[in-house]
Structures are given as structure tokens and as C-alpha cells.
Write an enzyme that holds these catalytic residues in place. Structure first.
Site, short mmCIF file in Angstrom:
data_model
loop_
_atom_site.label_atom_id
_atom_site.label_comp_id
_atom_site.label_asym_id
_atom_site.label_seq_id
_atom_site.Cartn_x
_atom_site.Cartn_y
_atom_site.Cartn_z
N VAL A 43 0.70 -1.11 0.09
CA VAL A 43 -0.13 0.13 0.12
C VAL A 43 0.95 1.27 -0.10
O VAL A 43 1.85 1.13 0.68
CB VAL A 43 -0.90 -0.09 1.22
CG1 VAL A 43 -0.29 -0.18 2.41
CG2 VAL A 43 -2.07 1.25 1.30
N ASP A 155 7.08 -5.59 -15.55
CA ASP A 155 5.90 -5.13 -15.25
C ASP A 155 5.57 -3.81 -15.82
O ASP A 155 5.06 -2.99 -15.01
CB ASP A 155 5.70 -5.38 -13.85
CG ASP A 155 4.19 -5.58 -13.47
OD1 ASP A 155 3.26 -5.61 -14.35
OD2 ASP A 155 3.82 -5.33 -12.22
N1 LIG Z 1 6.23 6.98 -6.00
C1 LIG Z 1 4.81 6.99 -6.07
N2 LIG Z 1 4.29 8.32 -6.03
C2 LIG Z 1 2.85 8.06 -6.23
N3 LIG Z 1 1.93 7.15 -6.23
C3 LIG Z 1 2.69 6.02 -6.22
C4 LIG Z 1 4.10 5.66 -6.06
N4 LIG Z 1 4.50 4.54 -5.95
C5 LIG Z 1 3.25 4.04 -6.32
N5 LIG Z 1 2.37 4.85 -6.18
C6 LIG Z 1 0.90 4.22 -6.51
O1 LIG Z 1 0.64 3.10 -5.97
C7 LIG Z 1 0.25 1.96 -6.64
C8 LIG Z 1 0.95 0.49 -6.41
O2 LIG Z 1 2.19 0.81 -6.27
P1 LIG Z 1 3.09 -0.26 -6.73
O3 LIG Z 1 2.86 -0.75 -8.21
O4 LIG Z 1 4.35 0.09 -6.51
O5 LIG Z 1 2.74 -1.31 -5.76
P2 LIG Z 1 2.95 -3.07 -5.92
O6 LIG Z 1 2.13 -3.81 -4.86
O7 LIG Z 1 4.23 -3.32 -6.35
O8 LIG Z 1 1.90 -3.55 -7.21
P3 LIG Z 1 1.85 -4.58 -8.03
O9 LIG Z 1 0.60 -5.50 -7.25
O10 LIG Z 1 1.00 -4.22 -9.37
O11 LIG Z 1 3.04 -5.52 -8.18
C9 LIG Z 1 0.75 2.54 -8.20
O12 LIG Z 1 0.18 1.94 -9.41
C10 LIG Z 1 0.67 3.98 -7.92
O13 LIG Z 1 -0.65 4.35 -8.31
#
Ligand SMILES: Nc1ncnc2c1ncn2[C@@H]1O[C@H](COP(=O)(O)OP(=O)(O)OP(=O)(O)O)[C@@H](O)[C@H]1O
Length: 374
Positions: A43, A155
Site C-alpha cells: 500500500v 511489469d
Molecule cells: N512514488 C509514488 N508516488 C505516487 N504514487 C505511487 C508511487 N509509487 C506507487 N504509487 C501508486 O501506488 C500504486 C501501487 O504501487 P506499486 O505498483 O509500486 O505496488 P505493488 O504492490 O508493487 O503493485 P503490483 O501489485 O502491481 O506489483 C501505483 O500503481 C501507484 O498508483
């Protein structure tokens, strides 16, 4: 103290240099506003650093996922971010904290949100082709940097390309290196990774992954940015995979109304089934579509509403100022040492002839359906 683990597993890097802080995150940061986003195991929340008043995005990554310890995966994500810290288009990592449940990555905040929102927006909110050209150069600059360092993202999708600002349109930041791998630590990666609409045919065929795998995703991404349509998306996952496997793409005039034929040519140079035949990131940066054209396309597209405040910088070069050590290669010379030429606009084919069912067999391995991370 730098983290000491160095072992790599399937291309994962676990040697990191960032100190993992164990003092309370909330002593140094205040969480503000609502969530910026969330993924499967993370999150992301906006926060303010108390000592500086600066805004960041705190990504809370669960240490245990489905009962398994995922520290190695998180260290890999940190290591990739560290390796790309000089590239302006990869999100910057500020600090790392650890709690009993999470590792918290304190990241540069990309306040403009996901480009996904503007890809599916109507008219005045949507990207112009000139916007897409400027943003595509930035995405390719970041990805070329990763590829020069033997890192594949794996990805790339509109949810992982963020904007520093939505209005006026800012610059891009590539995020989510959770699936990224180092290509030089492994002979082959044969994992099923990625997001259905964006995965390359070699992933579905259980063939080796390479930097070309990212280039396929870039083709899907640029198609989506220009048209608002996801090129391979079907009514269900099976149809999507069939479309990918058979490279069934709609290049019709309806879909690409008002979009230059050079844009279509660009997409065709990467949405190629054979990874060895796909244009590389460096080649893409030299594609005529991304370089100033003396006669801009005069028409407008319903999806690509012209924006008077477009922040297109026609002079933006394919190489970032922060990478003076990496001169751009010759436009025609690919990494295999062979020559690739870009067809003239007159040679481009458009239309629905790209749709043909029944040519190449769709992979039927049951584990592909099971293992695909969706
Ligand atoms: N540096 C940032 N600044 C603003 N919003 C961000 C940032 N990093 C991530 N987010 C928001 O949070 C969401 C989830 O982040 P991220 O994709 O890094 O998580 P994840 O759990 O690794 O995702 P996934 O399940 O797709 O692998 C992103 O799609 C984006 O909307």
C-alpha cells in the site's frame, strides 16, 4: 550499515547499500491524505518528512506474503532502485524503514498519478500525440538505462508509469520494480510474470525472458496511450492470451484516426512476436516518430484532443543530461551488429489484416494459466 546479503536467485539482486532504519517511521514522517495506490502486497501512502516538510510516497511492503518470507524480493526491489538512482525517469528512493510486518520504501512522490487515468480520459483530459511522443521518450530513456545495466522491469504498464504532475502535464516516473530481474546473474528466466494484457508472447510460451520482453510491453503501453484501447484485451484471460500469442492487433484507420503513420510504424517495430526482431529501447529512441518532424500531422483524433498548454519539448533529446557517458548508438545499428531500417510512411500497412486466428498454436500448458501473476 549496508545490508550484507548478496546472493541472487533467478536474477534477483539482494545486495543493497541503503541503510534499513529500524527507528519508528512515524517519528520522522507524518502520513497525510488518502492512499496514493495499492498493489497485491503493498500500500502506498503520501507522507511528509518532519525535518524538511518535503512530501514523499511511503510504500509499505508486507514482509510475509502467503505465509512466505519475501525479504529477498523486497531487497531486490531496493537494489534495482539503487542501481537506477542517476536516471531521472526512475522513481527516486529516499530512505528505507523496517517494522515487524513491513519494509517501508520512502519514495519520491509522483503527485500526478498513473498515466492510466489520462489514457482512458475523454477529450481535453486525454493525451495528444505530441504528449505521447514526449512521454514515450522519457519512458524509453528510463528503460534504456535499465537495459544498459542489464535490468529488465517485467511489469511495464500504465499503472506503473506515474506523472510528476497531471496538469500541466509533468514528466514520467517508472515505479514498481517488484518483478525486475538482473539479466547477467542468470542464464535464463523462465518464470511466468507480469500482467495479462501486457505480457509478451515468449512469457506465454514459457520461453526465455530478455530485455526485449520489456519492449513488447512498451508497444502495448504506447498503443494504449495513443488510442485509449488495450490492444490485446479480450473478454477473458484466455482470449487475451490468444490475441497476444497470435499478435492480433487492430491497426485500423478507425482506431488510429488522426494518429500519424509513424506512430503505427513505431508500435509495429516492437509488437513483433520474435523477441530477437523487436526494436531495442535505444533503437526506439532513434525512431523517426520520436524525433522532430518538419511537417506535423495536421489532423486531430477524438481521443487525442489538442491541448493548448501541452508541455511538449520538441528539443528534448533521447539521452538524459544525467547520462553523458552513454552516447546514443547509430540509429540503424542494433545490438546484434546487424542493420535495421525504418520503413517510410508509404510502406506502412494499416487495417485489420493483422487479425488472423489460427496461425500459431496457442500454448495450452495448464501451469501458464495457474502461474500467471494477475
Ligand atoms: N512514488 C509514488 N508516488 C505516487 N504514487 C505511487 C508511487 N509509487 C506507487 N504509487 C501508486 O501506488 C500504486 C501501487 O504501487 P506499486 O505498483 O509500486 O505496488 P505493488 O504492490 O508493487 O503493485 P503490483 O501489485 O502491481 O506489483 C501505483 O500503481 C501507484 O498508483
Amino acid at each position: 550499515m549496508p545490508e550484507s546479503a548478496t546472493m541472487s536467485k533467478n536474477g534477483m539482486i539482494t545486495k543493497i547499500h541503503t541503510r534499513i532504519r529500524t527507528d519508528p517511521f512515524t517519528a520522522n514522517y507524518e502520513l497525510v491524505g488518502k492512499e496514493l495506490g495499492r498493489g497485491k502486497f503493498a500500500v502506498v501512502k503520501k507522507c511528509i518528512e518532519k525535518s524538511t516538510g518535503k512530501q514523499y510516497a511511503a510504500k509499505f511492503l508486507r514482509l510475509r506474503r502467503k505465509g512466505a518470507d519475501c525479504r529477498t524480493d523486497i531487497l531486490n526491489e531496493i537494489a534495482v532502485l539503487e542501481s537506477a538512482k542517476t536516471n531521472p525517469y526512475v522513481v527516486a528512493l529516499h530512505e528505507v524503514y523496517e517494522t515487524s510486518h513491513d519494509i517501508i520504501l520512502v519514495l519520491e512522490c509522483a503527485a500526478g498519478g498513473e498515466i492510466f487515468n489520462q489514457c482512458v480520459a475523454d477529450n481535453d483530459e486525454a493525451f495528444t500525440e505530441q504528449d505521447v511522443i514526449r512521454l514515450a521518450k522519457q519512458i524509453l530513456n528510463g528503460v534504456a538505462f535499465l537495459h544498459r545495466n542489464n535490468v529488465v522491469h517485467l511489469d511495464l504498464k500504465p499503472q506503473n508509469i506515474l506523472l510528476t504532475c497531471a496538469r500541466p502535464l509533468g514528466d514520467i516516473r517508472i515505479v514498481d520494480f517488484g518483478l525486475s530481474r538482473r539479466m547477467d546473474n542468470i542464464t535464463e528466466v523462465r518464470e511466468i510474470l507480469g500482467t495479462p494484457e501486457y505480457v509478451a508472447p515468449e512469457i506465454l510460451n514459457y520461453e526465455p525472458i530478455s530485455t526485449a520482453t520489456d519492449m513488447w510491453s512498451i508497444g502495448v503501453l504506447i498503443y494504449f496511450m495513443l488510442t485509449g484501447d488495450s490492444p490485446f484485451l479480450g473478454d477473458n484471460k484466455q482470449v487475451t492470451f490468444l490475441n497476444i500469442s497470435q499478435v492480433n492487433i487492430d491497426y485500423s484507420e478507425d482506431t488510429f484516426e488522426g494518429i500519424s503513420s509513424l506512430a503505427i510504424d513505431f508500435i509495429k517495430s516492437v509488437l513483433v512476436k520474435d523477441p530477437r526482431m523487436r526494436a531495442t529501447a535505444e533503437e526506439c529512441l532513434n525512431h523517426p516518430w520520436l524525433n522532430p518532424h518538419p511537417h506535423p500531422h495536421p489532423h486531430s483524433h477524438p481521443h487525442l484532443h489538442s491541448r493548448s498548454d501541452s508541455s511538449l519539448d520538441e528539443q528534448e533529446t533521447s539521452q538524459s543530461e544525467s547520462e553523458p557517458e552513454s552516447p546514443a548508438p547509430s540509429p540503424e545499428l542494433d545490438l546484434m551488429g546487424s542493420y535495421r531500417t525504418y520503413p517510410n510512411q508509404g510502406e506502412l500497412k494499416t487495417g485489420r489484416d493483422a487479425f488472423s486466428f489460427g496461425e500459431s498454436p496457442f500454448p495450452t500448458r495448464p501451469e501458464i494459466q495457474q502461474e500467471l501473476i494477475c
